[in-house]
Design a protein around this motif. Structure first.
Motif, PDB file in Angstrom:
ATOM      1  N   HIS A 410      -0.780 -23.648  -5.939  1.00 52.76           N
ATOM      2  CA  HIS A 410      -0.708 -21.942  -5.828  1.00 52.76           C
ATOM      3  C   HIS A 410      -0.650 -21.665  -4.180  1.00 52.76           C
ATOM      4  O   HIS A 410      -1.514 -22.053  -3.645  1.00 52.76           O
ATOM      5  N   PRO A 411       0.625 -20.977  -4.069  1.00 53.57           N
ATOM      6  CA  PRO A 411       0.394 -20.454  -2.610  1.00 53.57           C
ATOM      7  C   PRO A 411      -0.207 -19.080  -2.650  1.00 53.57           C
ATOM      8  O   PRO A 411       0.449 -18.055  -3.006  1.00 53.57           O
ATOM      9  N   VAL A 464       4.154 -18.122  -6.084  1.00 53.75           N
ATOM     10  CA  VAL A 464       4.997 -18.714  -7.282  1.00 53.75           C
ATOM     11  C   VAL A 464       5.260 -17.309  -8.102  1.00 53.75           C
ATOM     12  O   VAL A 464       4.232 -16.868  -8.813  1.00 53.75           O
TER      13      VAL A 464
HETATM   14 CU    CU Z   1       0.379 -20.190  -8.708  1.00 47.50          CU
END
Ligand code: CU
Ligand code: C2O
Ligand code: CU
Length: 479
Positions: A410-411, A464
């Protein structure tokens, strides 16, 4: 705040008229902005683009000023910018100036910071960028689809001082899912994808086109601004035969360093500025390879040296350090600590989650959200009445411990502030890294610090886009 503004016409608008076409052939290309100003008029509009080369069909896209990527916005550090956005789409939109520390009302989150821009209407964004660096802009309304259909562009905020390089280049990287016929595949918001890695596509463009090679000259020093404008694709870029030094991350200068294992890791929404001394042989080509997904490496492009002799014998004798931005240093002696735990997705189960009043169907799809932060799911794009998960008194120094309890990357992005990345899995993070988007591997624990100096309600979410829409989002308030 919807406004009409008649001052500026973009180059694209000019080119649409016959007179513009004549002018364009008679004169050298216009600069990307009106001379001496930071004023733009940007139109969000359906268009067609040739993404995958001349032999492939054109693609219907939605684009800023009708081009992919959207018009480059060049601003100057500390100088007021005036950006009019016209919505010529058939649906509401907004523009978010990703990474720029600006007033909350200019942040572009519909419902939370501004009313959406209706079709046919405009909105004026005004702010003075405090930091020089590489940023980008994209919609924050129906984000998954609007970004996925092409709405994005770069913002370069110029330093006050000249940075010594031979060329300053931008590679705006975008991932697309194209059909055989060249269209953008439908199926935005697929729940299975949203619970896994998100909508990773099949075609990566560099500045709007699949690239075979980018011309370079032996001996030159290039500042290369990398932007990952993808919905979900993470990149790990390797430059064959070259040693790029990372000099800034997410717009913020860091101590220049050669990255670990020589890969430049770029999560969605991240930017990395590198300096590269072109030490290759004249006439040769060197691959730029994305190795992120196991067994799925591909060539992003090649550095193609022309045949001319090196422009200089030895690498340029100038510092790699960029001038620092005026970021407030967190006071580690008087700090408050909070935890934000990322939960959900496939292979984790979300037992014990209480969504309650915070749940909102994603893009008309009913069902419970897939992801959560501290047991709460906010989904969609932002809207009125989102209750903050945390409230900070203005001026407080804060450490957030981000825990990724999921099996996915996860960004994690925070609006309105830049975060000093202190540690990852208990190890101090070197090189003085400040980021607005922190890429977290599965099970990572990352400590970040910042001064809560920018009043307002600010989004914190995974970039995302499928994850954001499906619940990996929250609001933090600076009061
Ligand atoms: Cu994510
Ligand atoms: Cu670039 Cu809220 O996002
Ligand atoms: Cu942002």
């Amino acid at each position: 705040m919807n406004t009409e503004f008649n001052g500026l016409v973009s180059r694209r608008d000019l080119l649409r008229t016959g007179a513009g076409l004549l002018l364009a052939t008679a004169l050298p290309p216009l600069p990307a902005r009106a001379a001496g100003s930071s004023e733009y008029r940007i139109v969000a509009v359906p268009a067609r683009a040739r993404l995958a080369g001349d032999s492939r069909p054109e693609t219907d896209v939605w684009a800023y000023d009708g081009i992919i990527p959207g018009s480059l916005v060049r601003l100057r550090q500390g100088e007021p910018a005036h950006l009019v956005v016209d919505n010529r789409l058939a649906q509401d939109t907004t523009v978010h100036w990703h990474g720029i520390r600006l007033p909350n009302a200019m942040d572009g989150v519909p419902g939370l910071t501004q009313p959406p821009i209706r079709p046919g209407e405009s909105f004026v964004y005004e702010f003075t960028p405090p930091d020089a660096g590489t940023f980008w802009y994209h919609p924050h309304a129906n984000s998954l689809e609007q970004l996925g259909r092409g709405l994005s562009g770069a913002v370069i905020v110029e330093e006050r001082e000249v940075v010594q390089v031979d060329r300053d280049l931008l590679w705006f990287l975008t991932d697309w899912r194209l059909t055989e016929e060249g269209g953008i595949a439908s199926g935005f918001g697929n729940r299975m994808e949203a619970a896994m890695s998100g909508r990773v596509g099949n075609t990566v463009t560099l500045n709007g086109q699949v690239s075979e090679d980018e011309p370079v000259r032996a001996g030159e020093r290039i500042r290369l601004r990398l932007v990952n404008g993808s919905l979900a694709r993470i990149m790990a870029l390797r430059f064959e035969g070259h040693r790029p030094s990372i000099v800034a991350i997410d717009g913020q200068p860091c101590d220049p360093h050669v990255p670990e294992r020589h890969h430049i890791l770029l999560g969605p929404a991240m930017r990395v500025d590198v300096m590269i001394d072109m030490q290759g042989e004249p006439g040769r080509r060197y691959g730029v390879i994305d190795d992120f997904y196991d067994g799925l490496s591909y060539l992003v492009t090649q550095l193609a040296y022309d045949g001319s002799p090196p422009v200089r014998e030895h690498p340029l004798d100038a510092s790699l350090d960029l001038p620092r931005n005026p970021l407030p240093e967190p006071d580690l002696a008087a700090i408050e600590r909070h935890d934000l735990t990322l939960q959900g997705g496939m292979m984790s189960g979300m037992g014990g989650m209480q969504g309650g009043g915070m749940m909102h169907g994603m893009m008309g799809m009913v069902g419970s959200p897939t992801w959560a932060i501290n047991g709460m799911s906010m989904s969609g794009d932002g809207h009125a009445g989102m209750e903050p998960a945390l409230t900070f008194q203005r001026g407080r120094s804060v450490i957030l411990t981000l825990r990724n309890e999921t099996a996915w990357w996860h960004p994690m992005h925070f609006h309105g502030h830049s975060l000093a990345v202190l540690s990852r899995n208990g190890k101090p993070v070197p090189h003085r890294q400040w980021q607005d988007t922190v890429l977290m591997a599965p099970k990572d624990v990352v400590e970040v610090a910042f001064v809560a100096d920018n009043p307002g309600d600010w989004m914190l979410h995974c970039h995302v886009m499928d994850h954001q829409m499906a619940g990996l989002m929250t609001v933090l308030r600076v009061a």
